[in-house]
Design a protein around this motif. Structure first.
Motif, PDB file in Angstrom:
ATOM      1  N   LEU A   1     -27.555 -27.110 -38.304  1.00 57.58           N
ATOM      2  CA  LEU A   1     -27.903 -26.895 -39.711  1.00 57.58           C
ATOM      3  C   LEU A   1     -27.000 -25.855 -40.382  1.00 57.58           C
ATOM      4  O   LEU A   1     -26.631 -26.005 -41.544  1.00 57.58           O
ATOM      5  N   VAL A   2     -26.635 -24.801 -39.662  1.00 56.96           N
ATOM      6  CA  VAL A   2     -25.886 -23.707 -40.274  1.00 56.96           C
ATOM      7  C   VAL A   2     -24.374 -23.943 -40.202  1.00 56.96           C
ATOM      8  O   VAL A   2     -23.679 -23.830 -41.213  1.00 56.96           O
ATOM      9  N   LEU A   3     -23.873 -24.238 -39.019  1.00 62.75           N
ATOM     10  CA  LEU A   3     -22.435 -24.449 -38.809  1.00 62.75           C
ATOM     11  C   LEU A   3     -22.211 -25.729 -38.002  1.00 62.75           C
ATOM     12  O   LEU A   3     -21.995 -25.679 -36.785  1.00 62.75           O
ATOM     13  N   PRO A   4     -22.246 -26.878 -38.651  1.00 64.18           N
ATOM     14  CA  PRO A   4     -22.103 -28.139 -37.914  1.00 64.18           C
ATOM     15  C   PRO A   4     -20.835 -28.250 -37.067  1.00 64.18           C
ATOM     16  O   PRO A   4     -20.915 -28.696 -35.923  1.00 64.18           O
ATOM     17  N   PRO A   5     -19.651 -27.834 -37.570  1.00 70.42           N
ATOM     18  CA  PRO A   5     -18.466 -27.957 -36.709  1.00 70.42           C
ATOM     19  C   PRO A   5     -18.543 -27.114 -35.432  1.00 70.42           C
ATOM     20  O   PRO A   5     -18.069 -27.536 -34.381  1.00 70.42           O
ATOM     21  N   LEU A   6     -19.154 -25.938 -35.519  1.00 71.96           N
ATOM     22  CA  LEU A   6     -19.297 -25.100 -34.329  1.00 71.96           C
ATOM     23  C   LEU A   6     -20.200 -25.773 -33.298  1.00 71.96           C
ATOM     24  O   LEU A   6     -19.900 -25.762 -32.103  1.00 71.96           O
ATOM     25  N   ALA A   7     -21.280 -26.370 -33.754  1.00 75.06           N
ATOM     26  CA  ALA A   7     -22.193 -27.058 -32.838  1.00 75.06           C
ATOM     27  C   ALA A   7     -21.494 -28.220 -32.141  1.00 75.06           C
ATOM     28  O   ALA A   7     -21.644 -28.417 -30.932  1.00 75.06           O
ATOM     29  N   VAL A   8     -20.700 -28.972 -32.896  1.00 77.07           N
ATOM     30  CA  VAL A   8     -19.964 -30.100 -32.302  1.00 77.07           C
ATOM     31  C   VAL A   8     -18.893 -29.592 -31.348  1.00 77.07           C
ATOM     32  O   VAL A   8     -18.688 -30.152 -30.274  1.00 77.07           O
ATOM     33  N   PHE A   9     -18.213 -28.508 -31.716  1.00 78.31           N
ATOM     34  CA  PHE A   9     -17.184 -27.939 -30.850  1.00 78.31           C
ATOM     35  C   PHE A   9     -17.761 -27.476 -29.517  1.00 78.31           C
ATOM     36  O   PHE A   9     -17.175 -27.705 -28.461  1.00 78.31           O
ATOM     37  N   LEU A  10     -18.917 -26.829 -29.553  1.00 83.89           N
ATOM     38  CA  LEU A  10     -19.524 -26.332 -28.316  1.00 83.89           C
ATOM     39  C   LEU A  10     -19.944 -27.473 -27.395  1.00 83.89           C
ATOM     40  O   LEU A  10     -19.941 -27.318 -26.177  1.00 83.89           O
ATOM     41  N   LYS A  11     -20.300 -28.613 -27.956  1.00 84.46           N
ATOM     42  CA  LYS A  11     -20.741 -29.739 -27.143  1.00 84.46           C
ATOM     43  C   LYS A  11     -19.574 -30.624 -26.685  1.00 84.46           C
ATOM     44  O   LYS A  11     -19.527 -31.065 -25.545  1.00 84.46           O
ATOM     45  N   HIS A  12     -18.603 -30.874 -27.584  1.00 83.90           N
ATOM     46  CA  HIS A  12     -17.555 -31.859 -27.304  1.00 83.90           C
ATOM     47  C   HIS A  12     -16.153 -31.285 -27.195  1.00 83.90           C
ATOM     48  O   HIS A  12     -15.227 -32.009 -26.834  1.00 83.90           O
ATOM     49  N   GLY A  13     -15.968 -30.023 -27.535  1.00 89.33           N
ATOM     50  CA  GLY A  13     -14.644 -29.424 -27.474  1.00 89.33           C
ATOM     51  C   GLY A  13     -13.803 -29.800 -28.687  1.00 89.33           C
ATOM     52  O   GLY A  13     -14.267 -30.420 -29.630  1.00 89.33           O
ATOM     53  N   LEU A  14     -12.547 -29.399 -28.620  1.00 91.47           N
ATOM     54  CA  LEU A  14     -11.620 -29.628 -29.726  1.00 91.47           C
ATOM     55  C   LEU A  14     -11.008 -31.011 -29.553  1.00 91.47           C
ATOM     56  O   LEU A  14     -10.138 -31.225 -28.718  1.00 91.47           O
ATOM     57  N   GLY A  15     -11.478 -31.950 -30.348  1.00 92.98           N
ATOM     58  CA  GLY A  15     -10.993 -33.318 -30.233  1.00 92.98           C
ATOM     59  C   GLY A  15     -11.282 -34.097 -31.493  1.00 92.98           C
ATOM     60  O   GLY A  15     -11.495 -33.535 -32.573  1.00 92.98           O
ATOM     61  N   LYS A  16     -11.297 -35.413 -31.332  1.00 96.72           N
ATOM     62  CA  LYS A  16     -11.477 -36.306 -32.466  1.00 96.72           C
ATOM     63  C   LYS A  16     -12.844 -36.126 -33.126  1.00 96.72           C
ATOM     64  O   LYS A  16     -12.939 -36.102 -34.355  1.00 96.72           O
ATOM     65  N   VAL A  17     -13.888 -35.972 -32.332  1.00 99.59           N
ATOM     66  CA  VAL A  17     -15.241 -35.821 -32.876  1.00 99.59           C
ATOM     67  C   VAL A  17     -15.342 -34.533 -33.689  1.00 99.59           C
ATOM     68  O   VAL A  17     -15.931 -34.516 -34.772  1.00 99.59           O
TER      69      VAL A  17
END
Length: 50
Positions: free
Chosen positions: A10-26
């Motif tokens: 909710l607060v920082l969506p890119p950070l949440a995705v980065f922590l789960k999937h790393g630096l990539g296409k997603v």
């Protein structure tokens, strides 16, 4: 999904995705969606962090 992940989605969506999937296409897709509008980024974060 943990409470911390939900709050980050909710607060920082890119950070949440980065922590789960790393630096990539997603991550880049989520970053672009968040720049376009916060709501699309949040929706995408919840979908990919399921």
């Amino acid at each position: 999904m943990s409470l911390v992940t939900i709050i980050l989605n909710l607060v920082l969506p890119p950070l949440a995705v980065f922590l789960k999937h790393g630096l990539g296409k997603v991550f880049l897709i989520n970053l672009l969606l968040t720049i376009i509008g916060w709501v699309p980024g949040v929706i995408h974060a919840f979908i990919v962090n399921d």
